[in-house]
Scaffold this motif. Structure first.
Motif, mmCIF file in Angstrom:
data_model
loop_
_atom_site.group_PDB
_atom_site.id
_atom_site.type_symbol
_atom_site.label_atom_id
_atom_site.label_comp_id
_atom_site.label_asym_id
_atom_site.label_seq_id
_atom_site.Cartn_x
_atom_site.Cartn_y
_atom_site.Cartn_z
ATOM 1 N N MET A 44 12.283 -4.890 14.269
ATOM 2 C CA MET A 44 12.238 -4.506 15.672
ATOM 3 C C MET A 44 10.850 -4.859 16.212
ATOM 4 N N THR A 45 10.830 -5.523 17.348
ATOM 5 C CA THR A 45 9.563 -5.943 17.941
ATOM 6 C C THR A 45 9.007 -4.850 18.860
ATOM 7 N N PRO A 46 7.704 -4.931 19.173
ATOM 8 C CA PRO A 46 7.130 -3.964 20.126
ATOM 9 C C PRO A 46 7.840 -3.979 21.482
ATOM 10 N N LEU A 47 8.258 -5.172 21.930
ATOM 11 C CA LEU A 47 8.975 -5.248 23.208
ATOM 12 C C LEU A 47 10.300 -4.502 23.120
ATOM 13 N N PHE A 48 11.020 -4.689 22.035
ATOM 14 C CA PHE A 48 12.297 -3.999 21.843
ATOM 15 C C PHE A 48 12.084 -2.484 21.832
ATOM 16 N N ARG A 49 11.045 -2.034 21.117
ATOM 17 C CA ARG A 49 10.758 -0.589 21.057
ATOM 18 C C ARG A 49 10.413 -0.028 22.426
ATOM 19 N N SER A 50 9.692 -0.792 23.222
ATOM 20 C CA SER A 50 9.318 -0.272 24.548
ATOM 21 C C SER A 50 10.500 -0.253 25.515
ATOM 22 N N LEU A 51 11.423 -1.194 25.367
ATOM 23 C CA LEU A 51 12.590 -1.227 26.264
ATOM 24 C C LEU A 51 13.667 -0.221 25.866
ATOM 25 N N GLN A 52 13.814 0.068 24.588
ATOM 26 C CA GLN A 52 14.807 1.013 24.059
ATOM 27 C C GLN A 52 16.200 0.778 24.665
ATOM 28 N N PRO A 53 16.761 -0.407 24.463
ATOM 29 C CA PRO A 53 18.029 -0.723 25.123
ATOM 30 C C PRO A 53 19.195 0.183 24.729
ATOM 31 N N ARG B 122 19.394 -8.717 24.009
ATOM 32 C CA ARG B 122 18.606 -9.744 24.684
ATOM 33 C C ARG B 122 19.464 -10.673 25.546
ATOM 34 N N GLN B 123 20.758 -10.698 25.314
ATOM 35 C CA GLN B 123 21.652 -11.542 26.103
ATOM 36 C C GLN B 123 22.052 -10.892 27.428
ATOM 37 N N LEU B 124 21.772 -9.637 27.596
ATOM 38 C CA LEU B 124 22.217 -8.902 28.777
ATOM 39 C C LEU B 124 21.277 -9.088 29.962
ATOM 40 N N ARG B 125 21.841 -9.034 31.142
ATOM 41 C CA ARG B 125 21.047 -9.068 32.368
ATOM 42 C C ARG B 125 20.088 -7.868 32.409
ATOM 43 N N GLN B 126 20.521 -6.729 31.869
ATOM 44 C CA GLN B 126 19.665 -5.536 31.853
ATOM 45 C C GLN B 126 18.361 -5.788 31.093
ATOM 46 N N TRP B 127 18.419 -6.606 30.049
ATOM 47 C CA TRP B 127 17.213 -6.922 29.278
ATOM 48 C C TRP B 127 16.213 -7.657 30.163
ATOM 49 N N LYS B 128 16.710 -8.686 30.827
ATOM 50 C CA LYS B 128 15.846 -9.487 31.701
ATOM 51 C C LYS B 128 15.244 -8.613 32.807
ATOM 52 N N ASN B 129 16.058 -7.751 33.395
ATOM 53 C CA ASN B 129 15.573 -6.867 34.460
ATOM 54 C C ASN B 129 14.579 -5.830 33.939
ATOM 55 N N ALA B 130 14.813 -5.333 32.729
ATOM 56 C CA ALA B 130 13.904 -4.347 32.141
ATOM 57 C C ALA B 130 12.546 -4.976 31.837
ATOM 58 N N VAL B 131 12.551 -6.213 31.348
ATOM 59 C CA VAL B 131 11.292 -6.922 31.094
ATOM 60 C C VAL B 131 10.552 -7.140 32.409
ATOM 61 N N LEU C 222 1.334 -7.023 27.376
ATOM 62 C CA LEU C 222 2.782 -7.128 27.523
ATOM 63 C C LEU C 222 3.222 -8.577 27.357
ATOM 64 N N TRP C 223 2.463 -9.497 27.940
ATOM 65 C CA TRP C 223 2.820 -10.906 27.829
ATOM 66 C C TRP C 223 2.861 -11.356 26.371
ATOM 67 N N LEU C 224 1.891 -10.923 25.594
ATOM 68 C CA LEU C 224 1.870 -11.284 24.177
ATOM 69 C C LEU C 224 3.090 -10.714 23.457
ATOM 70 N N ALA C 225 3.501 -9.516 23.825
ATOM 71 C CA ALA C 225 4.704 -8.912 23.233
ATOM 72 C C ALA C 225 5.950 -9.706 23.628
ATOM 73 N N ILE C 226 6.008 -10.165 24.881
ATOM 74 C CA ILE C 226 7.134 -10.980 25.350
ATOM 75 C C ILE C 226 7.177 -12.296 24.574
ATOM 76 N N GLU C 227 6.027 -12.937 24.429
ATOM 77 C CA GLU C 227 5.961 -14.199 23.687
ATOM 78 C C GLU C 227 6.405 -14.027 22.241
ATOM 79 N N ASN C 228 5.896 -12.998 21.593
ATOM 80 C CA ASN C 228 6.241 -12.764 20.186
ATOM 81 C C ASN C 228 7.733 -12.495 20.013
ATOM 82 N N ASP C 229 8.306 -11.720 20.922
ATOM 83 C CA ASP C 229 9.734 -11.436 20.857
ATOM 84 C C ASP C 229 10.536 -12.717 21.045
#
Length: 153
Positions: free
Chosen positions: A1-10, A57-66, A82-89
């Motif tokens: 699980m990446t930091p971005l995933f943990r912060s979004l908690q989908p 990550r395939q959902l529109r909600q993911w893109k909107n949450a980011v 945050l950008w570095l977390a997005i890149e790493n993910d």
């Protein structure tokens, strides 16, 4: 699980509907028996082909949450982190993202970066030039280095 995933908690925060999944899968809603939100993926039980796993990550909600996370950054340091977390993910799960994700996130990021950058430079504090801040080997860095998207380097 990446930091971005943990912060979004989908699994906890995304509202997943049959309509949303049907649209993503390009199938009629009546072919979806049930949707289960698991910790890292969705399980969709379909009448036509059994079970199918879908990445959040395939959902529109993911893109909107980011995009929402980007817009809520109040400092360039927070936005950079945050950008570095997005890149790493993205690097780790590149195959799960659609082609629209990158330009969308880049556009939002650039719009948020510019005012934060101007605010920082007006304070006359030491700043990191944008071309040094981003890794030039990443998927969004080259447009920034060339000055595309309203960012002057």
């Amino acid at each position: 699980m990446t930091p971005l995933f943990r912060s979004l908690q989908p699994a906890q925060k995304f509202r997943i509907t049959v309509s949303c999944i049907a649209q993503l899968l390009k199938i009629p809603k009546h072919q979806i028996v049930r949707i289960e939100c698991w910790a890292y993926v969705l399980f969709v039980h379909r009448t036509d082909k059994g079970g199918q796993f879908i990445s959040y990550r395939q959902l529109r909600q993911w893109k909107n949450a980011v995009a929402c996370q980007i817009q809520n950054c109040s400092t360039w340091q927070e936005l950079r982190s945050l950008w570095l977390a997005i890149e790493n993910d993205y690097k780790q799960y590149k195959e799960r993202y659609d082609d629209e994700y990158h330009p969308f996130v880049y556009q939002i990021w650039t719009k948020c970066w510019n005012p934060l950058w101007k605010q920082q430079t007006s304070i006359n504090s030491p700043v990191i030039p944008i071309h040094e801040m981003l890794d030039t080997n990443t998927f969004l860095a080259p447009p920034l280095v060339r000055g595309v998207g309203g960012v002057n380097v």
